[in-house]
Scaffold this motif. Structure first.
Motif, PDB file in Angstrom:
ATOM      1  N   GLY A 104       3.241   7.785  -7.372  1.00 36.54           N
ATOM      2  CA  GLY A 104       3.141   8.475  -8.553  1.00 36.54           C
ATOM      3  C   GLY A 104       4.325   9.567  -7.918  1.00 36.54           C
ATOM      4  N   VAL A 105       4.722  10.172  -6.979  1.00 35.26           N
ATOM      5  CA  VAL A 105       5.661  11.162  -6.561  1.00 35.26           C
ATOM      6  C   VAL A 105       6.932  10.565  -6.565  1.00 35.26           C
ATOM      7  CG1 VAL A 105       3.884  12.906  -5.743  1.00 35.26           C
ATOM      8  CG2 VAL A 105       4.651  10.522  -4.316  1.00 35.26           C
ATOM      9  N   GLU A 106       7.198   9.122  -7.121  1.00 35.86           N
ATOM     10  CA  GLU A 106       8.479   8.928  -7.206  1.00 35.86           C
ATOM     11  C   GLU A 106       9.232   8.132  -6.149  1.00 35.86           C
ATOM     12  OE1 GLU A 106      11.084  12.237  -8.580  1.00 35.86           O
ATOM     13  OE2 GLU A 106      10.664  11.862 -11.250  1.00 35.86           O
ATOM     14  N   MET A 107       7.862   7.426  -5.422  1.00 30.69           N
ATOM     15  CA  MET A 107       8.483   6.850  -4.394  1.00 30.69           C
ATOM     16  C   MET A 107       9.299   7.811  -3.131  1.00 30.69           C
ATOM     17  SD  MET A 107       7.905   3.833  -4.721  1.00 30.69           S
ATOM     18  CE  MET A 107       7.301   3.288  -6.430  1.00 30.69           C
ATOM     19  N   GLU A 108       8.652   9.005  -2.780  1.00 29.51           N
ATOM     20  CA  GLU A 108       9.167  10.206  -1.837  1.00 29.51           C
ATOM     21  C   GLU A 108       8.370   9.697  -0.688  1.00 29.51           C
ATOM     22  OE1 GLU A 108       9.101  14.940  -2.019  1.00 29.51           O
ATOM     23  OE2 GLU A 108       7.425  14.121  -1.782  1.00 29.51           O
ATOM     24  N   SER A 109       8.933   9.428   0.772  1.00 31.84           N
ATOM     25  CA  SER A 109       8.562   9.551   1.450  1.00 31.84           C
ATOM     26  C   SER A 109       8.200   7.617   1.688  1.00 31.84           C
ATOM     27  CB  SER A 109       6.949   9.853   2.478  1.00 31.84           C
ATOM     28  OG  SER A 109       7.623  11.364   2.433  1.00 31.84           O
ATOM     29  N   ILE A 164       0.764  -1.062   0.071  1.00 38.97           N
ATOM     30  CA  ILE A 164       0.402  -0.335   0.379  1.00 38.97           C
ATOM     31  C   ILE A 164       0.726   1.336   0.098  1.00 38.97           C
ATOM     32  CG2 ILE A 164      -1.550   1.379   1.062  1.00 38.97           C
ATOM     33  CD1 ILE A 164      -3.168  -1.566   2.074  1.00 38.97           C
ATOM     34  N   SER A 165       1.664   1.439   1.062  1.00 40.18           N
ATOM     35  CA  SER A 165       2.832   2.970   0.405  1.00 40.18           C
ATOM     36  C   SER A 165       3.687   2.792  -0.939  1.00 40.18           C
ATOM     37  CB  SER A 165       4.062   1.858   1.534  1.00 40.18           C
ATOM     38  OG  SER A 165       3.794   2.104   3.006  1.00 40.18           O
ATOM     39  N   VAL A 166       4.093   1.671  -1.223  1.00 43.15           N
ATOM     40  CA  VAL A 166       4.631   1.636  -2.704  1.00 43.15           C
ATOM     41  C   VAL A 166       3.659   2.445  -3.349  1.00 43.15           C
ATOM     42  CG1 VAL A 166       5.001   0.113  -4.684  1.00 43.15           C
ATOM     43  CG2 VAL A 166       6.431   0.128  -2.314  1.00 43.15           C
ATOM     44  N   SER A 167       2.645   2.428  -3.138  1.00 37.93           N
ATOM     45  CA  SER A 167       1.301   2.014  -4.438  1.00 37.93           C
ATOM     46  C   SER A 167      -0.024   3.762  -4.174  1.00 37.93           C
ATOM     47  CB  SER A 167      -0.017   1.231  -3.644  1.00 37.93           C
ATOM     48  OG  SER A 167       0.237  -0.060  -4.103  1.00 37.93           O
TER      49      SER A 167
END
Length: 292
Positions: free
Chosen positions: A225-230, A218-221
């Motif tokens: 869209g924001v290049e894996m930020e955070s 869920i975190s990756v999903s």
């Protein structure tokens, strides 16, 4: 350490387990103004109490579960931990007897739905206060441009393989996504091979892996869209769950002293590197720079 006492882990394993969690580069978010500390506390408490047998433990599990699902959306699927634990504990044979489902899986299912009430109350509050039950999703989209991509984990373009510079926190988050996927694959192999040849206690750890995989997915999903930020910060909870499961995995084997020393040295070296990176991130974070 409650899990360590329950599993009768040696003091050495307890120390290295705690060190492995503390040394994660994003561990300092446990004392920062983010939801990591509350969510992780509620998640670990929910797992601990829901796997206990006492009646009072189920009450504590329900309370922790409601806090867990109210703190983060990902807490909703994590509420299925008791059901997953029951399924793996009884094996697939239990599913072949539909008449016993209520007796075998009823309490776990009830606890699962009770744990999701935290999210239900949160959605009701959002509807009454702002007129939109999904105000959190709308805020994520409008404020940060987050559009979930539920196929991101299956896209090779989502993975980054080069180590970023220390002053590139987004690159670190991208690399943590790759390392998280590799770690889950390695865990699957390490659990599968011993289970084929020997009788292991892998069913006890299945719930930990389920929650870790759900949080990771869920975190990756969400941040694809924001290049894996955070992602580095989101992956910390996955890291803590895997460390706990790994400690339980190790306690069922007896290793020669030389292997234990080698393991301790490896953990110490990796932890030293992790603490060094964490120190750099803390220095930047306390000066108002974006970290994760």
């Amino acid at each position: 350490f409650l899990f360590c006492d329950r599993w009768n882990l040696s003091p050495a394993l307890q120390f290295f387990g705690a060190l492995s969690i503390i040394a994660h580069p994003a561990a300092f978010f446990l004392i920062a103004g983010y939801s990591e500390s509350l969510f992780l506390m509620a998640l670990i408490g929910f797992i601990y109490w829901s796997s206990a047998d006492a009646c009072a433990a189920k009450v504590w599990a329900a309370l922790h579960g409601m806090v867990m699902s109210a703190t983060r959306i990902v807490g909703i699927p994590c509420a299925a931990f008791p059901v997953v634990r029951s399924l793996f504990a009884r094996g697939w044979r239990g599913l072949r007897e539909p008449r016993s489902w209520l007796r075998h899986y009823g309490p776990a299912t009830g606890l699962m739905f009770t744990a999701t009430l935290g999210a239900v109350f949160f959605f009701i509050f959002c509807q009454l206060r702002w007129g939109h039950w999904n105000i959190y999703m709308l805020t994520q989209s409008a404020g940060w441009g987050i559009v979930p991509d539920y196929l991101a984990v299956f896209k090779p373009s989502s993975y980054r393989w080069l180590a970023p510079a220390l002053n590139n926190p987004k690159g670190a988050s991208q690399l943590s996504m790759t390392l998280g996927a590799l770690l889950l694959v390695v865990i699957a192999v390490c659990e599968l091979l011993p289970a084929i040849r020997w009788r292991t206690e892998w069913a006890t750890r299945a719930g930990f892996y389920f929650c870790a995989a759900v949080i990771y997915y869920i975190s990756v999903s969400g941040v694809a869209g924001v290049e894996m930020e955070s992602m580095l910060r989101y992956e910390f909870c996955v890291h803590a769950l895997i460390v706990l499961a790994f400690l339980h995995f190790l306690h069922q084997f007896r290793f020669p002293p030389i292997l234990l020393r080698a393991f301790g040295m490896a953990v110490a070296l990796v932890s030293a590197a992790g603490l060094s990176v964490q120190g750099w991130y803390v220095w930047n974070f306390t000066r108002g720079n974006w970290v994760a």
